[in-house]
Design an enzyme around this catalytic site. Sequence first.
Site: not given
Length: 320
Positions: A55, A143, A35, A11-12, A147, A8
């Site tokens: 992933i 989400y 990706i 990403g952010q 987690k 990733g």
Amino acid sequence: MKNILIIGATGQIGSELTMKLRQEYPGGNVVAGYIKGAEPKGALAESGPSEEVDITNAQQIADAVDKYKVDTIYNLAALLSATAEAKPQLAWKIGVGGLFNTLEVAREKNCAVFTPSSIGSFGKGTPKDRTPQDTIQRPDTIYGVTKVTGEMLSDYYTRRFGVDTRSVRFPGLISYVAPPGGGTTDYAVDIYYSAVKGETFQCPLNPGTFMDMMYMPDALRAAIEIMEANPDRLIHRNSFNVTSMSFDPEIIYKKICEYVPDFKMEYKHDPLRQAIADSWPNSLDDTCAREEWDWKPEYDLDSMTVDMLKQLRLKLGVEK
Ligand code: SER
């Protein structure tokens, strides 16, 4: 020397963490895993190796680990909270299936694993103020479910197989580099863009909605310091509360107005994000992180605001 795979990486968090890790470990391989459709560009592409690592594809993770003799994996693949509500099956596939793939590769090939958790791992039954390290975690969002599952699965791999897993529960992360997308805390990034562009900010959350937040430089430091921490001192592993500040839309708006006096904000209610935010803590207690690995934030709301406005003006080419 460390050889690190970031899953990733575009990403952010990944786009900044990858660059920081390349500075911190100049002798090692710091591999940007991406990706299809989110290939690294610019300095991220030029400053080190990159590999396609989805992933959900365990073989791709294993191949990258073998090729670069990876000893540490930063697993940053996730859908943020609001997007995950629109695509719960995909959120589980990435958040839990992807983590399982990562942990299995780590078990077989002896890698340490960092996987961020979040304030989203808490729910309505959690104490809202100064939320303790060890408390009720019954989140309402998919989400959050991914987690909490990730925290438990990571601890299980440490207990059962001796895999070195570590993690922090990130608050909302604020940065001028890669924009977040589909999160509940994103408003605290978007508001700075509006202020710099001279636009009226449409705030999706009600006044009085408090959440923890952190400036990206502190978040990057947390991700590196937890992986560098002396394991003998760690009583917890997955996952540590960390925070820098807690505010609501009114407080951040007033802070920005100190530097942009004509800035305007109006409320434009987003029921999904409001419901998610209402189920999350107002403020975390991060004493355990401070005691077990000397965590300490450097930025507060004021110093973050000064830097965000300065950096965004440069990025967007806006004169003060
Ligand atoms: N920033 C995330 C979100 O808003 C929370 O970890 O979804």
